[in-house]
Structure formats: C-alpha cells, structure tokens
Design a protein around this motif. Structure first.
Motif, PDB file in Angstrom:
ATOM      1  N   ARG A   1     -16.566 -37.709  22.437  1.00 35.58           N
ATOM      2  CA  ARG A   1     -15.355 -37.422  21.661  1.00 35.58           C
ATOM      3  C   ARG A   1     -15.649 -36.178  20.832  1.00 35.58           C
ATOM      4  NH1 ARG A   1     -11.175 -41.024  21.864  1.00 35.58           N
ATOM      5  NH2 ARG A   1     -11.657 -43.251  21.990  1.00 35.58           N
ATOM      6  N   GLY A   2     -15.052 -35.082  21.183  1.00 36.14           N
ATOM      7  CA  GLY A   2     -15.195 -33.852  20.403  1.00 36.14           C
ATOM      8  C   GLY A   2     -15.901 -32.764  21.192  1.00 36.14           C
ATOM      9  N   GLU A   3     -17.009 -33.142  21.869  1.00 39.84           N
ATOM     10  CA  GLU A   3     -17.761 -32.113  22.597  1.00 39.84           C
ATOM     11  C   GLU A   3     -16.946 -31.483  23.714  1.00 39.84           C
ATOM     12  OE1 GLU A   3     -18.820 -35.206  22.059  1.00 39.84           O
ATOM     13  OE2 GLU A   3     -20.765 -35.142  21.044  1.00 39.84           O
ATOM     14  N   GLU A   4     -15.985 -32.242  24.264  1.00 37.12           N
ATOM     15  CA  GLU A   4     -15.183 -31.693  25.378  1.00 37.12           C
ATOM     16  C   GLU A   4     -14.457 -30.415  24.952  1.00 37.12           C
ATOM     17  OE1 GLU A   4     -14.680 -34.605  23.941  1.00 37.12           O
ATOM     18  OE2 GLU A   4     -12.849 -34.178  22.811  1.00 37.12           O
ATOM     19  N   THR A   5     -14.079 -30.334  23.686  1.00 40.70           N
ATOM     20  CA  THR A   5     -13.368 -29.119  23.265  1.00 40.70           C
ATOM     21  C   THR A   5     -14.318 -27.921  23.209  1.00 40.70           C
ATOM     22  OG1 THR A   5     -13.673 -29.695  20.952  1.00 40.70           O
ATOM     23  CG2 THR A   5     -11.609 -30.349  21.953  1.00 40.70           C
ATOM     24  N   GLN A   6     -15.577 -28.167  22.840  1.00 36.58           N
ATOM     25  CA  GLN A   6     -16.559 -27.070  22.859  1.00 36.58           C
ATOM     26  C   GLN A   6     -16.747 -26.552  24.278  1.00 36.58           C
ATOM     27  OE1 GLN A   6     -20.265 -27.334  20.603  1.00 36.58           O
ATOM     28  NE2 GLN A   6     -19.535 -29.227  19.697  1.00 36.58           N
ATOM     29  N   ILE A   7     -16.808 -27.495  25.223  1.00 35.19           N
ATOM     30  CA  ILE A   7     -17.045 -27.114  26.614  1.00 35.19           C
ATOM     31  C   ILE A   7     -15.866 -26.296  27.137  1.00 35.19           C
ATOM     32  CG2 ILE A   7     -17.454 -28.006  28.939  1.00 35.19           C
ATOM     33  CD1 ILE A   7     -18.615 -30.569  27.429  1.00 35.19           C
ATOM     34  N   LEU A   8     -14.661 -26.746  26.809  1.00 38.85           N
ATOM     35  CA  LEU A   8     -13.473 -26.000  27.237  1.00 38.85           C
ATOM     36  C   LEU A   8     -13.432 -24.623  26.573  1.00 38.85           C
ATOM     37  CD1 LEU A   8     -10.794 -28.835  27.190  1.00 38.85           C
ATOM     38  CD2 LEU A   8     -12.084 -27.942  29.149  1.00 38.85           C
TER      39      LEU A   8
ATOM     40  N   GLU B   1     -29.517 -32.871  39.145  1.00 40.08           N
ATOM     41  CA  GLU B   1     -30.307 -31.941  39.940  1.00 40.08           C
ATOM     42  C   GLU B   1     -31.079 -31.023  38.988  1.00 40.08           C
ATOM     43  OE1 GLU B   1     -27.889 -28.287  41.514  1.00 40.08           O
ATOM     44  OE2 GLU B   1     -26.569 -30.038  41.627  1.00 40.08           O
ATOM     45  N   THR B   2     -32.061 -30.318  39.522  1.00 38.29           N
ATOM     46  CA  THR B   2     -32.850 -29.422  38.676  1.00 38.29           C
ATOM     47  C   THR B   2     -32.049 -28.156  38.406  1.00 38.29           C
ATOM     48  OG1 THR B   2     -34.859 -30.290  39.642  1.00 38.29           O
ATOM     49  CG2 THR B   2     -35.035 -28.182  38.496  1.00 38.29           C
ATOM     50  N   PRO B   3     -31.758 -27.886  37.130  1.00 42.00           N
ATOM     51  CA  PRO B   3     -30.900 -26.736  36.828  1.00 42.00           C
ATOM     52  C   PRO B   3     -31.686 -25.430  36.899  1.00 42.00           C
ATOM     53  CG  PRO B   3     -31.624 -27.769  34.798  1.00 42.00           C
ATOM     54  CD  PRO B   3     -32.189 -28.600  35.917  1.00 42.00           C
ATOM     55  N   HIS B   4     -31.040 -24.369  37.391  1.00 36.68           N
ATOM     56  CA  HIS B   4     -31.650 -23.046  37.306  1.00 36.68           C
ATOM     57  C   HIS B   4     -31.438 -22.474  35.904  1.00 36.68           C
ATOM     58  CE1 HIS B   4     -31.704 -18.634  37.609  1.00 36.68           C
ATOM     59  NE2 HIS B   4     -32.784 -18.876  38.324  1.00 36.68           N
ATOM     60  N   THR B   5     -30.200 -22.581  35.436  1.00 36.21           N
ATOM     61  CA  THR B   5     -29.858 -22.078  34.099  1.00 36.21           C
ATOM     62  C   THR B   5     -29.105 -23.163  33.346  1.00 36.21           C
ATOM     63  OG1 THR B   5     -29.648 -19.822  34.908  1.00 36.21           O
ATOM     64  CG2 THR B   5     -28.566 -20.321  32.806  1.00 36.21           C
ATOM     65  N   VAL B   6     -29.446 -23.346  32.069  1.00 35.42           N
ATOM     66  CA  VAL B   6     -28.718 -24.288  31.225  1.00 35.42           C
ATOM     67  C   VAL B   6     -28.046 -23.502  30.106  1.00 35.42           C
ATOM     68  CG1 VAL B   6     -28.922 -26.243  29.640  1.00 35.42           C
ATOM     69  CG2 VAL B   6     -30.292 -26.184  31.734  1.00 35.42           C
ATOM     70  N   HIS B   7     -26.756 -23.747  29.908  1.00 40.58           N
ATOM     71  CA  HIS B   7     -26.036 -23.130  28.796  1.00 40.58           C
ATOM     72  C   HIS B   7     -26.127 -24.050  27.594  1.00 40.58           C
ATOM     73  CE1 HIS B   7     -24.271 -19.875  31.168  1.00 40.58           C
ATOM     74  NE2 HIS B   7     -24.286 -20.755  32.151  1.00 40.58           N
ATOM     75  N   LEU B   8     -26.711 -23.549  26.520  1.00 39.96           N
ATOM     76  CA  LEU B   8     -26.859 -24.340  25.300  1.00 39.96           C
ATOM     77  C   LEU B   8     -25.725 -24.008  24.343  1.00 39.96           C
ATOM     78  CD1 LEU B   8     -30.694 -23.843  24.824  1.00 39.96           C
ATOM     79  CD2 LEU B   8     -29.562 -26.032  25.237  1.00 39.96           C
ATOM     80  N   LEU B   9     -24.997 -25.030  23.906  1.00 42.48           N
ATOM     81  CA  LEU B   9     -23.911 -24.844  22.939  1.00 42.48           C
ATOM     82  C   LEU B   9     -24.259 -25.630  21.700  1.00 42.48           C
ATOM     83  CD1 LEU B   9     -22.268 -24.177  25.579  1.00 42.48           C
ATOM     84  CD2 LEU B   9     -20.319 -25.255  24.448  1.00 42.48           C
ATOM     85  N   GLY B  10     -24.353 -24.960  20.564  1.00 40.83           N
ATOM     86  CA  GLY B  10     -24.630 -25.725  19.362  1.00 40.83           C
ATOM     87  C   GLY B  10     -25.080 -24.855  18.222  1.00 40.83           C
ATOM     88  N   GLU B  11     -25.745 -25.510  17.281  1.00 42.30           N
ATOM     89  CA  GLU B  11     -26.236 -24.836  16.089  1.00 42.30           C
ATOM     90  C   GLU B  11     -27.408 -23.944  16.546  1.00 42.30           C
ATOM     91  OE1 GLU B  11     -28.657 -24.061  13.010  1.00 42.30           O
ATOM     92  OE2 GLU B  11     -29.225 -26.019  13.848  1.00 42.30           O
ATOM     93  N   PRO B  12     -27.370 -22.633  16.198  1.00 34.29           N
ATOM     94  CA  PRO B  12     -28.322 -21.693  16.794  1.00 34.29           C
ATOM     95  C   PRO B  12     -29.805 -22.084  16.642  1.00 34.29           C
ATOM     96  CG  PRO B  12     -26.549 -20.490  15.726  1.00 34.29           C
ATOM     97  CD  PRO B  12     -26.333 -21.941  15.404  1.00 34.29           C
TER      98      PRO B  12
ATOM     99  N   GLU C   1     -19.830 -23.441  17.014  1.00 36.88           N
ATOM    100  CA  GLU C   1     -18.609 -23.379  16.212  1.00 36.88           C
ATOM    101  C   GLU C   1     -17.546 -22.507  16.880  1.00 36.88           C
ATOM    102  OE1 GLU C   1     -18.852 -23.183  11.958  1.00 36.88           O
ATOM    103  OE2 GLU C   1     -17.216 -21.735  11.868  1.00 36.88           O
ATOM    104  N   ALA C   2     -17.984 -21.367  17.395  1.00 38.35           N
ATOM    105  CA  ALA C   2     -17.036 -20.491  18.104  1.00 38.35           C
ATOM    106  C   ALA C   2     -16.424 -21.227  19.290  1.00 38.35           C
ATOM    107  CB  ALA C   2     -17.754 -19.228  18.568  1.00 38.35           C
ATOM    108  N   ALA C   3     -17.247 -22.067  19.947  1.00 39.39           N
ATOM    109  CA  ALA C   3     -16.745 -22.794  21.125  1.00 39.39           C
ATOM    110  C   ALA C   3     -15.702 -23.840  20.726  1.00 39.39           C
ATOM    111  CB  ALA C   3     -17.907 -23.452  21.866  1.00 39.39           C
ATOM    112  N   VAL C   4     -15.924 -24.544  19.609  1.00 41.51           N
ATOM    113  CA  VAL C   4     -14.922 -25.525  19.146  1.00 41.51           C
ATOM    114  C   VAL C   4     -13.596 -24.827  18.882  1.00 41.51           C
ATOM    115  CG1 VAL C   4     -14.287 -27.189  17.369  1.00 41.51           C
ATOM    116  CG2 VAL C   4     -16.680 -26.887  17.945  1.00 41.51           C
ATOM    117  N   ILE C   5     -13.664 -23.705  18.161  1.00 36.60           N
ATOM    118  CA  ILE C   5     -12.431 -22.992  17.785  1.00 36.60           C
ATOM    119  C   ILE C   5     -11.688 -22.520  19.036  1.00 36.60           C
ATOM    120  CG2 ILE C   5     -11.533 -20.965  16.576  1.00 36.60           C
ATOM    121  CD1 ILE C   5     -14.018 -21.290  14.672  1.00 36.60           C
ATOM    122  N   ALA C   6     -12.447 -21.934  19.967  1.00 43.01           N
ATOM    123  CA  ALA C   6     -11.804 -21.444  21.195  1.00 43.01           C
ATOM    124  C   ALA C   6     -11.212 -22.604  21.995  1.00 43.01           C
ATOM    125  CB  ALA C   6     -12.819 -20.677  22.038  1.00 43.01           C
TER     126      ALA C   6
END
Lengths: 307, 307
Positions: free
Chosen positions: A123-130, A253-264, A287-292
């Motif tokens: 609940r909430g993280e989905e908006t960051q991902i979007l 699966e084993t990721p090649h690249t992981v996108h990290l979203l969060g507190e720097p 934070e930028a991701a939540v707003i967007a």
C-alpha cells in the motif's frame, strides 16, 4: 496557473505522512511532513486530521486530493480493496475510492509471491513505481526489476508498464527490533561505520542461516574484541547483505540491473550489497517518484472522469 | 550417605536459575528454579543471592558448589575466561574458577564458527553436552552432531569425547522479538497449532530470504484470509524450519542424525523440522543432561584436587 495549488497528494503510511500541493502543471508548490501515521489514529480520526491539519497547512481546502498508503487500510480512513497484479497506472486510476467529495484513496496491490506462494501486499509503494515509470517511456517497455528499501522493502517485477509481481522483506523492521530490544542492542546513530557495514555484508554470505549469522554480531564483540559501537553498522550490513543475496529468489530470476527507489543513503547501502553480488543498479529518489506517481494517477483519473 | 545433600550445582543463566542438591551418589535430593537470571542482578549481587536464596533453599550451606552459565560473565559473579575448543570434561574440570571457598564456576567455551569464521561462544550449554556424553560411553567415541534449541540455540560437533566447534543461532530470541514487538505480533499461547506450525515449516523452504519469508506471516492474514491466531505457530515453524534447513552450514556437513538436547516440547518441533529435511534425530532431556554434566565435572575436579 503556475504557483497556485491545484491539487493535493499524500502518501499516508503507518508511521508518517508526506503530503504535497501541486500546481496545474504538476509542480510542487507546498510540502508537509508529519510523524502522524495511521497507526496512531483513533478510529474515524483520519478525516479530521486531513481536514484540520493537512488541507489547511497546504492551503488546499476544497481542492481535489489523492491519497495512497496505509490510509486505505482498516487502520486508516477506510479499507480500500487491493487490486490483483498485474496492475498499471490505468487500473489504479480506474479504481480510486472516493471517501469524501473530491478526496480519493488509491488501492494497494496484492500478488501471489514468487518466494513462498503465499499472497503478498503493498500500500503506497505502487505509486512510487508508477512515478518511476512515468519519468521515462523506456521503463514502460520490456521487463525491469526494482527494489524499494525500507521498513518493509519491496522487490518488484515490472513488465510492459505494469507491476507483475512483488515480494516484501521486513528487513528494516527486523533491524529496528534488533537494535531496540535484542542482545545485539545498538545505537542506529553509529550505523555510519562503513568498515563495519562491509564486514556485515561479508558475514551475510549466501544469506542462509540468518539467525546464526546475526549472533556473530554479538560474539565478535564478546569474544572477538570488536568494539560494541560497530554492532549497528555490522547488523545493517548483515541484514541488507542477506536480503540482497536472496534477490534471485525475490525476483524470480537473477537480475542484471536493479532500480533502487528510496531514501538516497539507504539506497547507497543496497547498491553496495548489489555490487558485491555482481548486479548493476540505478538509484532513483523515492520522494520524486511518489510525487510523479500520485500526480500521474490524479491526472489519469480526471481524464477518466471526462465524458 | 544417600538422601543427604553433598554438593550443590546450578545452571545460572541470563534470565533463569536452576539449581540442584546432589547426594554423595549424584542423585538429586533438592531442586530450585527461580526467575532470577544474572541480567537482573546489580553489580556484586550474585554472591548475596547465592548465600541468601540458593544455598539455604537447598540446605547446602558450606557444601561444595559448582555453577555454570552466564554467572561466569561480566553480568554475573565474576567473568571467567572462555576455553578455546576443542574441549572435553577434563579441560573444563581443570579450569574451574573458585570465586569463594568451595564455590566454583565452570568456564564457557569459544570457537571459530564454521559459518562466518567469526568467533562464537557458549556459557552453560557445555555442561549439558558433557552430561549427554557421560550418559553413554559410545558418545565419547566417533563423531556426533547435537542441537540445543532455545533462546540462543547451539549446533555442536563432538568428536572423541570433546566439543570440537559450534555455532549459535538466535532463533528463540528472534521469535520472542517478533511476537512481542513486530507487525507479526502474536500470542505465544497460540503456538500449539500444529497445522499452522507445519505451514510455517513449508514456507521456510531452503531458509534463505528469511526477512521476506517472515512477512508472509502477515500477508497470509491480511490478504490470504488466514486467522491471525495462527501467526505465532506459523512464525515458529518458519524460524525453526529456516534454522534446521541451514543445519549443513551450521555443522560443517550434512548430519545423518542430530541429537536434540532441551525442553521436550521444543525438541519435538525441531524433530519435525529435521524429519522434513531427511535427518534422523534422538531427543534427550536437557535438565537431566545439565545435572549429569555438572555432577561429572564436579567429581572430576575433586579427583584432580586429590594429591
């Protein structure tokens, strides 16, 4: 009209609230952060807090509002049913729950975890991902892996612009419990010790036998001569290292690249753990991701309202 | 003279004290259990508690006494140096620390863990292991694997009558923390639910990604319809299952048979987890092992005293 608040958005979680006023172009014109999570609310109190503390602080009374997070649970304003993955921005925008005229809550997501087969929820993280997707059209094509570190970290698979599945790891909560209440008790203020953090990463090994690896944080002090002030950084390294070592199981699966979203600063720690496991990463501001994300859902839902 | 107390023995741990009076043949003629662990003692208080509460209760004033456990740490009566593995009964008997006339504390053990290479320690469990050996001469020959479940479970390799190495897993402490303070909060009184325990064992998988597997205990309730009262048994199964799945890493090899020493109901849970992993086990009563171990060290040390 730029500069004038046109809508209110908020990520209202278990322990904290973050709210913003956006102008007609989606630019931030007001910002509010409160340690006023839904866990501390009396039943029925959410609406009053919203009317008396959040709207006035952002000069947003009467403006359309979009909320996400635990405010949509039985602890918050009202329970909003989870949407089942796969889910994209359009499905979320089409399933907002209007709790008062102009005030809507975005639904959380549910999935069948790739790890245990048990259900999982967010609940909430989905908006960051979007929001992360909205930032670059390339992210809505193909397959991508994300990690959102935090109290309940999320490991997420995204494909063709939709959230396919995810797994939650309660790493941040375990860390807080161990630092406050366990024999490993330590001061998180000491957690900046990079050498001790790296020693913890090493001790995480393949991430198995975690309850035993954790005890090494105690034994290295009482029998190994390590200073007790190293414990918090060491345990941080151990827990993050164990979580990241399990990334293939968490993502399917084993990721090649992981996108990290969060507190720097926290993302930097996960980046170090990913590097140790041979995975590349890109860090994005949470934070930028939540707003967007909230901004784009809000606009999509208004388009949907039009005849 | 049978029936008359000839010596006092005690396992004095962090949270509890268990003491016994033994007659000249080693039979128990008195028993005392107190929630009076060293964690609750003021500095210097251990001796007073011993003189005023323990000796009188067991009618053992003036008798030789042998103590083991955290009473030999800086929280207890006096810190007693750890002995480095490998260690047998003879080395322990030769290294007792006399803290008052006739009152001795057995040293704890240290080792270099097979799991992380970090040091590991025990205080008290070594006497149980020696007691288990003393019970059957076959156990002092060849190689054996033991597990002592508890707050800080020990996984132990024994060879030719000596403790070769061990690893500590803080499984019991993690369980208590999660039940008391986490989002999984549950009532340990509900932990008897066998079906939920087995579901937890299954969800433990290979034991990796523990922080994520633990969250399944929450998600199966909020999104899977499982009753919240199942959580404590499910989490118990998950934690024990994850620990036992790591047995090969904790013991340095895959065990054919594991000897469980401890509280019988808890040993049964570990036995279920071991069976799921294809290992045989034998359950031994932990209290009987403490008594046999302290009794045999006490006798050995007196032989050593003789000219």
């Amino acid at each position: 009209m730029a500069g004038v608040a046109a809508r209110l958005i908020a990520d209202w979680g278990t322990t904290h609230l973050r709210a913003w006023a956006l102008d007609a172009d989606g630019a931030v014109v007001g910002r509010l952060t409160l340690a006023r999570g839904v866990r501390g609310l009396a039943p029925g109190e959410a609406e009053a807090v919203f009317r008396q503390e959040i709207q006035p602080a952002l000069r947003a009374a009467g403006l359309p509002a979009l909320l996400c997070g635990m405010v949509g649970s039985n602890l918050g304003w009202t329970p909003v049913a989870y949407l089942a993955c796969p889910v994209g921005a359009r499905e979320i925008a089409a399933n907002l729950c209007e709790v008062a005229p102009g005030v809507r809550i975005a639904p959380g997501l549910r999935t069948s975890g790739v790890l245990t087969g048990a259900p999982d929820v967010m609940r909430g993280e989905e908006t960051q991902i979007l929001g992360w997707m909205a930032d670059d059209p390339a992210r809505t094509r193909g397959r991508h892996f994300l990690c959102l570190p935090g109290t309940h970290a999320k490991w997420v698979q995204v494909e063709e612009g939709r959230i396919i599945s995810f797994v939650t790891a309660m790493t941040g909560e375990l860390y807080a419990l161990l630092m406050r209440h366990s024999v490993l008790r330590g001061d998180p203020a000491d957690a900046e010790d990079d050498a001790a953090f790296c020693a913890g990463l090493e001790a995480a090994g393949d991430g198995g036998a975690l309850a035993a690896r954790l005890f090494s944080a105690r034994a290295r002090v009482v029998a190994g001569g390590a200073p007790a002030r190293e414990t918090s950084a060491y345990v941080s390294g151990l827990l993050i290292g164990a979580e990241v070592a399990a990334a293939p199981a968490l993502l399917g699966e084993t990721p090649h690249t992981v996108h990290l979203l969060g507190e720097p600063a926290l993302c930097d720690r996960y980046a170090a753990a990913l590097a140790r496991n041979g995975a590349a990463c890109q860090i994005h501001d949470g934070e930028a991701a939540v707003i967007a994300g909230l901004g784009s859902i809000s606009i999509l839902s208004q388009k949907g309202d039009a005849p």
